[in-house]
Scaffold this motif. Structure first.
Motif, PDB file in Angstrom:
ATOM      1  N   ALA A 289      32.218  51.894  31.734  1.00 37.96           N
ATOM      2  CA  ALA A 289      32.552  50.725  32.456  1.00 37.96           C
ATOM      3  C   ALA A 289      33.775  50.480  33.713  1.00 37.96           C
ATOM      4  O   ALA A 289      34.407  51.479  33.555  1.00 37.96           O
ATOM      5  N   THR A 290      33.562  49.516  34.735  1.00 39.35           N
ATOM      6  CA  THR A 290      34.570  49.476  35.316  1.00 39.35           C
ATOM      7  C   THR A 290      35.305  48.082  35.372  1.00 39.35           C
ATOM      8  O   THR A 290      35.795  48.162  36.424  1.00 39.35           O
ATOM      9  N   ARG A 291      34.487  47.133  34.241  1.00 39.26           N
ATOM     10  CA  ARG A 291      35.144  46.433  34.605  1.00 39.26           C
ATOM     11  C   ARG A 291      35.078  45.957  32.819  1.00 39.26           C
ATOM     12  O   ARG A 291      34.872  46.624  32.187  1.00 39.26           O
ATOM     13  N   PHE A 292      36.063  44.599  32.391  1.00 35.03           N
ATOM     14  CA  PHE A 292      35.530  43.807  31.147  1.00 35.03           C
ATOM     15  C   PHE A 292      34.095  43.348  31.019  1.00 35.03           C
ATOM     16  O   PHE A 292      34.111  42.651  31.839  1.00 35.03           O
ATOM     17  N   ALA A 293      33.997  43.541  29.382  1.00 27.13           N
ATOM     18  CA  ALA A 293      33.102  42.571  29.634  1.00 27.13           C
ATOM     19  C   ALA A 293      32.626  42.181  28.558  1.00 27.13           C
ATOM     20  O   ALA A 293      32.740  42.118  27.302  1.00 27.13           O
ATOM     21  N   ILE A 294      32.604  40.604  28.249  1.00 30.77           N
ATOM     22  CA  ILE A 294      32.140  39.491  27.234  1.00 30.77           C
ATOM     23  C   ILE A 294      30.677  40.019  26.561  1.00 30.77           C
ATOM     24  O   ILE A 294      29.755  39.453  27.748  1.00 30.77           O
ATOM     25  N   GLU A 295      30.485  40.245  25.394  1.00 27.13           N
ATOM     26  CA  GLU A 295      29.277  40.867  25.110  1.00 27.13           C
ATOM     27  C   GLU A 295      28.931  38.801  24.246  1.00 27.13           C
ATOM     28  O   GLU A 295      29.630  38.753  23.552  1.00 27.13           O
TER      29      GLU A 295
ATOM     30  N   ILE B   6      34.047  31.310  29.745  1.00 24.74           N
ATOM     31  CA  ILE B   6      35.008  32.321  29.396  1.00 24.74           C
ATOM     32  C   ILE B   6      35.195  33.224  30.190  1.00 24.74           C
ATOM     33  O   ILE B   6      36.079  33.648  31.907  1.00 24.74           O
ATOM     34  N   THR B   7      33.908  33.711  30.808  1.00 23.01           N
ATOM     35  CA  THR B   7      33.447  34.632  31.668  1.00 23.01           C
ATOM     36  C   THR B   7      34.746  33.808  33.077  1.00 23.01           C
ATOM     37  O   THR B   7      34.970  34.829  34.083  1.00 23.01           O
ATOM     38  N   LYS B   8      33.764  32.992  33.536  1.00 20.59           N
ATOM     39  CA  LYS B   8      34.291  32.217  34.293  1.00 20.59           C
ATOM     40  C   LYS B   8      35.849  31.785  34.935  1.00 20.59           C
ATOM     41  O   LYS B   8      36.405  31.840  36.243  1.00 20.59           O
ATOM     42  N   SER B   9      36.149  31.474  33.652  1.00 27.48           N
ATOM     43  CA  SER B   9      37.012  30.782  33.688  1.00 27.48           C
ATOM     44  C   SER B   9      38.537  32.700  34.220  1.00 27.48           C
ATOM     45  O   SER B   9      39.431  32.294  34.357  1.00 27.48           O
ATOM     46  N   LEU B  10      38.103  33.306  33.441  1.00 26.55           N
ATOM     47  CA  LEU B  10      38.500  34.891  33.252  1.00 26.55           C
ATOM     48  C   LEU B  10      38.673  35.197  34.797  1.00 26.55           C
ATOM     49  O   LEU B  10      39.815  36.257  34.993  1.00 26.55           O
ATOM     50  N   ALA B  11      36.962  34.673  35.491  1.00 25.88           N
ATOM     51  CA  ALA B  11      37.046  35.489  36.762  1.00 25.88           C
ATOM     52  C   ALA B  11      38.339  34.963  38.103  1.00 25.88           C
ATOM     53  O   ALA B  11      38.662  35.034  38.703  1.00 25.88           O
ATOM     54  N   LYS B  12      37.962  33.818  37.712  1.00 26.60           N
ATOM     55  CA  LYS B  12      39.241  32.347  38.332  1.00 26.60           C
ATOM     56  C   LYS B  12      40.656  33.411  38.679  1.00 26.60           C
ATOM     57  O   LYS B  12      41.612  33.019  39.092  1.00 26.60           O
ATOM     58  N   MET B  13      41.168  33.401  37.491  1.00 29.65           N
ATOM     59  CA  MET B  13      42.165  34.356  37.290  1.00 29.65           C
ATOM     60  C   MET B  13      42.593  36.294  38.226  1.00 29.65           C
ATOM     61  O   MET B  13      43.543  36.603  37.817  1.00 29.65           O
ATOM     62  N   CYS B  14      41.122  36.010  38.655  1.00 26.53           N
ATOM     63  CA  CYS B  14      41.794  37.071  39.307  1.00 26.53           C
ATOM     64  C   CYS B  14      40.984  39.155  38.386  1.00 26.53           C
ATOM     65  O   CYS B  14      41.324  40.107  38.822  1.00 26.53           O
ATOM     66  N   TYR B  15      40.308  38.760  37.087  1.00 25.46           N
ATOM     67  CA  TYR B  15      40.107  39.754  36.463  1.00 25.46           C
ATOM     68  C   TYR B  15      38.475  40.075  36.923  1.00 25.46           C
ATOM     69  O   TYR B  15      37.798  39.498  37.188  1.00 25.46           O
ATOM     70  N   GLU B  16      38.386  41.842  36.668  1.00 29.61           N
ATOM     71  CA  GLU B  16      37.459  42.312  36.968  1.00 29.61           C
ATOM     72  C   GLU B  16      36.322  42.026  35.440  1.00 29.61           C
ATOM     73  O   GLU B  16      36.691  42.472  34.954  1.00 29.61           O
ATOM     74  N   VAL B  17      35.618  41.166  35.246  1.00 26.55           N
ATOM     75  CA  VAL B  17      34.813  40.209  33.909  1.00 26.55           C
ATOM     76  C   VAL B  17      33.836  40.158  34.351  1.00 26.55           C
ATOM     77  O   VAL B  17      33.339  39.009  35.352  1.00 26.55           O
TER      78      VAL B  17
ATOM     79  N   VAL C 238      36.042  46.810  26.542  1.00 24.76           N
ATOM     80  CA  VAL C 238      37.159  47.345  27.705  1.00 24.76           C
ATOM     81  C   VAL C 238      36.979  47.845  28.162  1.00 24.76           C
ATOM     82  O   VAL C 238      36.473  49.236  28.175  1.00 24.76           O
ATOM     83  N   PRO C 239      37.281  48.912  29.822  1.00 27.36           N
ATOM     84  CA  PRO C 239      36.771  50.380  30.424  1.00 27.36           C
ATOM     85  C   PRO C 239      38.765  50.856  29.621  1.00 27.36           C
ATOM     86  O   PRO C 239      39.170  50.354  29.079  1.00 27.36           O
ATOM     87  N   LEU C 240      38.491  52.123  30.338  1.00 27.83           N
ATOM     88  CA  LEU C 240      39.717  53.280  29.895  1.00 27.83           C
ATOM     89  C   LEU C 240      40.493  52.858  31.049  1.00 27.83           C
ATOM     90  O   LEU C 240      39.990  52.289  31.847  1.00 27.83           O
ATOM     91  N   PHE C 241      41.918  52.800  30.532  1.00 28.12           N
ATOM     92  CA  PHE C 241      42.924  52.914  31.220  1.00 28.12           C
ATOM     93  C   PHE C 241      43.104  53.288  32.037  1.00 28.12           C
ATOM     94  O   PHE C 241      43.584  53.296  33.407  1.00 28.12           O
ATOM     95  N   LEU C 242      42.027  54.680  32.811  1.00 30.38           N
ATOM     96  CA  LEU C 242      42.089  55.589  33.755  1.00 30.38           C
ATOM     97  C   LEU C 242      41.769  54.637  34.905  1.00 30.38           C
ATOM     98  O   LEU C 242      41.856  54.758  35.979  1.00 30.38           O
ATOM     99  N   THR C 243      40.840  53.511  34.173  1.00 31.46           N
ATOM    100  CA  THR C 243      40.064  53.062  35.236  1.00 31.46           C
ATOM    101  C   THR C 243      40.441  51.248  35.440  1.00 31.46           C
ATOM    102  O   THR C 243      40.923  51.081  36.381  1.00 31.46           O
ATOM    103  N   ILE C 244      40.872  50.671  34.329  1.00 26.78           N
ATOM    104  CA  ILE C 244      41.957  49.741  34.704  1.00 26.78           C
ATOM    105  C   ILE C 244      43.145  49.982  33.747  1.00 26.78           C
ATOM    106  O   ILE C 244      43.195  49.961  31.981  1.00 26.78           O
TER     107      ILE C 244
ATOM    108  N   GLU D 157      46.493  49.766  31.299  1.00 27.41           N
ATOM    109  CA  GLU D 157      47.143  49.097  30.307  1.00 27.41           C
ATOM    110  C   GLU D 157      47.810  47.994  30.345  1.00 27.41           C
ATOM    111  O   GLU D 157      47.690  47.109  30.248  1.00 27.41           O
ATOM    112  N   GLU D 158      48.847  47.920  31.583  1.00 27.79           N
ATOM    113  CA  GLU D 158      49.029  45.945  31.427  1.00 27.79           C
ATOM    114  C   GLU D 158      48.632  45.366  31.943  1.00 27.79           C
ATOM    115  O   GLU D 158      48.941  44.366  31.710  1.00 27.79           O
ATOM    116  N   THR D 159      47.158  45.916  33.639  1.00 25.21           N
ATOM    117  CA  THR D 159      46.030  44.910  33.309  1.00 25.21           C
ATOM    118  C   THR D 159      45.343  44.257  32.446  1.00 25.21           C
ATOM    119  O   THR D 159      45.534  43.098  32.223  1.00 25.21           O
ATOM    120  N   GLN D 160      45.613  45.313  31.209  1.00 22.64           N
ATOM    121  CA  GLN D 160      44.661  45.300  30.253  1.00 22.64           C
ATOM    122  C   GLN D 160      45.253  44.016  28.836  1.00 22.64           C
ATOM    123  O   GLN D 160      44.885  43.392  28.472  1.00 22.64           O
TER     124      GLN D 160
END
Length: 142
Positions: free
Chosen positions: A21-27, A71-82, A116-122, A124-127
């Motif tokens: 993954a390159t972004r968060f995914a709400i299943e 939920i996804t729209k709200s998180l995207a408005k907070m500038c998360y890749e979701v 969630v993606p690996l910490f190498l991609t996003i 740990e602090e951002t996650q």
């Protein structure tokens, strides 16, 4: 994670890593199918087996009752890749989510799974910030 909000809304919240993954995914849903690419801790390696045989075929799905697009729209408005996702895979994450959605339906509670993606991609602090923001969004719904 099992959460309770002030007005007694109960929620089972699960996180799982998707190494590609390159972004968060709400299943949105889980399938009644267990197909493991490698054995689990007990050596079980099912292939196209129903998770809950009484639920029917492996094409059976269960969906979260939460408004994932909101939920996804709200998180995207907070500038998360979701993004929203309709496929939690068929490995352990899907297995856990299917059981959780079934339990939630039977007990009148909510369930949500987030990949969630690996910490190498996003990092740990951002996650961690994402997880806190997700909890805020969920709390604001109820």
């Amino acid at each position: 994670m099992f959460l309770s909000c002030s007005n007694h809304m109960f929620l089972q919240l699960h996180f799982g890593v998707n190494s590609g993954a390159t972004r968060f995914a709400i299943e949105h849903q889980a399938f009644n199918e267990a197909t493991f690419r490698c054995p689990d801790e007990l050596g079980w390696k099912p292939q196209k087996v129903p998770i809950i045989p009484e639920d029917g075929s492996i094409s059976r799905t269960r969906e979260t009752s939460l408004p994932i697009h909101e939920i996804t729209k709200s998180l995207a408005k907070m500038c998360y890749e979701v993004m929203t996702s309709d496929d939690a895979g068929r490995f352990v994450c899907n297995y856990v989510y299917y059981h959780s959605l079934r339990f939630a339906e039977q007990h009148g509670i909510k369930s949500l799974f987030v990949h969630v993606p690996l910490f190498l991609t996003i990092d740990e602090e951002t996650q961690m910030q994402f997880a806190a923001s997700l909890l805020e969004v969920l709390a604001s719904l109820y």
